[in-house]
Design a protein around this motif. Sequence first.
Motif, PDB file in Angstrom:
ATOM      1  N   ARG A  34       0.802  -1.217   0.000  1.00 29.00           N
ATOM      2  CA  ARG A  34       0.000   0.000   0.000  1.00 29.00           C
ATOM      3  C   ARG A  34       0.832   1.262   0.000  1.00 29.00           C
ATOM      4  O   ARG A  34       0.301   2.355  -0.106  1.00 29.00           O
ATOM      5  CB  ARG A  34      -0.914   0.001   1.225  1.00 29.00           C
ATOM      6  N   SER A  51       1.629   6.835   5.624  1.00 32.49           N
ATOM      7  CA  SER A  51       0.350   7.423   5.252  1.00 32.49           C
ATOM      8  C   SER A  51      -0.477   6.350   4.585  1.00 32.49           C
ATOM      9  O   SER A  51      -0.072   5.771   3.597  1.00 32.49           O
ATOM     10  CB  SER A  51       0.564   8.578   4.273  1.00 32.49           C
ATOM     11  N   LEU A  52      -1.644   6.076   5.154  1.00 35.98           N
ATOM     12  CA  LEU A  52      -2.474   4.992   4.664  1.00 35.98           C
ATOM     13  C   LEU A  52      -3.881   5.505   4.405  1.00 35.98           C
ATOM     14  O   LEU A  52      -4.410   6.317   5.157  1.00 35.98           O
ATOM     15  CB  LEU A  52      -2.525   3.863   5.698  1.00 35.98           C
ATOM     16  N   MET A  53      -4.460   5.040   3.329  1.00 41.97           N
ATOM     17  CA  MET A  53      -5.834   5.401   2.986  1.00 41.97           C
ATOM     18  C   MET A  53      -6.019   6.904   2.816  1.00 41.97           C
ATOM     19  O   MET A  53      -7.113   7.425   3.018  1.00 41.97           O
ATOM     20  CB  MET A  53      -6.808   4.934   4.067  1.00 41.97           C
ATOM     21  N   GLY A 430      -6.324  -0.770   1.255  1.00 38.27           N
ATOM     22  CA  GLY A 430      -6.908  -0.079   2.401  1.00 38.27           C
ATOM     23  C   GLY A 430      -8.326  -0.470   2.704  1.00 38.27           C
ATOM     24  O   GLY A 430      -8.951   0.093   3.600  1.00 38.27           O
ATOM     25  N   TRP A 533      -9.904   0.636  11.997  1.00 35.99           N
ATOM     26  CA  TRP A 533     -10.741   0.578  10.805  1.00 35.99           C
ATOM     27  C   TRP A 533     -12.109   1.190  11.067  1.00 35.99           C
ATOM     28  O   TRP A 533     -12.544   1.323  12.211  1.00 35.99           O
ATOM     29  CB  TRP A 533     -10.881  -0.856  10.300  1.00 35.99           C
ATOM     30  N   ASP A 548      -6.585   1.740   8.381  1.00 33.80           N
ATOM     31  CA  ASP A 548      -5.291   2.407   8.322  1.00 33.80           C
ATOM     32  C   ASP A 548      -4.505   2.065   9.579  1.00 33.80           C
ATOM     33  O   ASP A 548      -4.970   1.341  10.452  1.00 33.80           O
ATOM     34  CB  ASP A 548      -5.420   3.920   8.126  1.00 33.80           C
TER      35      ASP A 548
END
Length: 678
Positions: A34, A51-53, A430, A533, A548
């Motif tokens: 991701r 940094s996620l989603m 994600g 989540w 995330d």
Amino acid sequence: MAKHDLDPNYLDPNYEPVVNRSGNHPFHEVLAARLQRRSVMKGTVGAALASLMGVTLVGCSSDDDDDAADSADSSGGSASAATELGFKAIPVSTANQVVVPEGYSAVPFLPWGTPITGAYPEFQADASNTGAEQEQQVGMHHDGLHFFPIDQKAGGNSSTEGLLVMNHEYINQDALHPNGATAAADNLGVRPEDEVRKEIAAHGVSVVHIKQDSNGTWDLVFGSPFNRRITGGTEMDIRGPLRGYCKLVTRFSPSATETRGTLNNCSMGPTPWGTYLAAEENWHGYFANSEVNPPREQTRHGVGSSSRYDWELAAGGADAYVRFDVTPGLGDPDTDYRNEANTYGYMVEIDPFTPEAKPQKRTALGRFGHEGVIFAPAVEGKPVVCYSGDDSRFEYIYKFVSSQPYSAATAGGYLLDEGTLYVARFNDDGTGEWLSLSLEDDDFAAKVTAANGSMVGDINFTGFADQADVLLNTRLAADIAGATPMDRPEWGAVDPNTGEVYFTLTNNSQRTEGQTDAANPIAENRTGHIIRWSEAGGDHAATSFDWDIFVFAGEQGTETVVDGEAVVTLDDDNIFNSPDGLWFDYNGRLWIQTDGSDAAPYQNNMMLAANPVTREIKRFFVGPVGCEVTGVVTTPDVKTMFVNIQHPEVDWPFGTEGDHPRDATVIVTRDDGGVVGA
């Protein structure tokens, strides 16, 4: 000498052999896929944030500067006043005492051995209390706990009187007995019966009626009918799909409707109807099976040829102790205890307001190494939803959705006896899916059929006889479903303001150099992280979610690098490792407890407070030498906090002599009587 002198793993409550060899897609590979660019970490120990989603992970410094405002903006909102962290962060500590911020006080309370029921036998400083006396005293190794207001059943929320219910995870044999445990090998092949009785009694759950006086001092309500001990020998009912199931038949319960005891209770979960669920985590180590090819319901959990404490070798051969030998005899299952281990691995419901009620093992929630359970807010007319982590390396996160809707007027444990158990799969983009473990689900049934006759990990899979067999072998079912193996999922928490679900992933020292990637740049990851989540549409019963990473633990200088830019650097105020305990207070602050290395730079284990919106994190509490900080709850007004100290290494506040340190609860209050953490 005691068995743990031969194998130190027997004293480690986190010792679980890695038994998931299913080959499912590892979580660290999902996370790496991701990332758009390689994350970089400065420092020699820890992990990088990512940094996620599209949600930037920022705001971990406790400095009061512009970064806090920026982080609020980037995360989609500003921190509410209720979740602000108004205390000054404390430094790490190596002191053999509890440390809290300036303006706060910490008082030890209800140590191991405190008399709470029966004849109220006094604790002996040399640990010479008998097994019968331990059955009337607070157990050892305090863990998860909850405060139930004394008027809760009537709709009240008293913050000055209530029932404090706590788990006792395991024991320190050296501390429990005057001269340590007597090994069977040194005693003609048997262990003294009363030593075994005392060890079983030191496990389980304590229910303690407590009350605050006019000076603000908390104390035990002596003689209260609510004071109670539930131990490793207390009779319990089996409820749900496994009640009456053939593989739970024992000599004690030929009908497979009852069992004795609950063990290795780590975290817990209060239910929406005012009861307490105790989790059975590393129960596999209490049983011994000497046969060459044990059944899959034992091997997938790590039951071995010898047990942790040799209770099955108690002198006299009483039925209460031989049950821990699960080696099959020559007769039918109702003549021995080959199935005794199958009656463990569940969430155990205890009604603290009804002392005469038998605890209930709720089998529909699955059988595995439950760390605890966390309920989503109950909604009238909607299903009850709860989550549970399987605390072992490369194991899974589960969700249960009840078949029947919640009604506040009639709600009870029956809601946990029928429903669907799901296991989580975290996708690269994600998103995530809840995979049904029901044979009535076409997708799962097809996977079971396809796997029949093949090797699933180390197990030659021969199908499931029925849904009860699925739940008995929950881990195996999750392997087949295709769940995502996680890095020791432990405590969970649901944000009361947003409904987001958080889980600690404590660590995974089994990761090799060949498994490192952009998101996991260090082999033998020992610092862990917290995942969260949001369920689709805000519905906790949904079968999909977006996820995330909330935070990775690490040392000073650990940077969050997003698209090549560092957005936060951990500093002295918030370094931590191995997040374990997790709880949202009634104002929405997230409390994070650790059970990790006590080496520099982290030193003694600790508890931190976090603002879930800004990700500001500050260290609030540090425990004494050698302890785990575990279990936290406040009174409804958030003015009294209870925190548990487990397995302190040496004596700390109680002045006991010799090698008998005492676990205890710590009461934390603000000196001005205000809200804790504000």
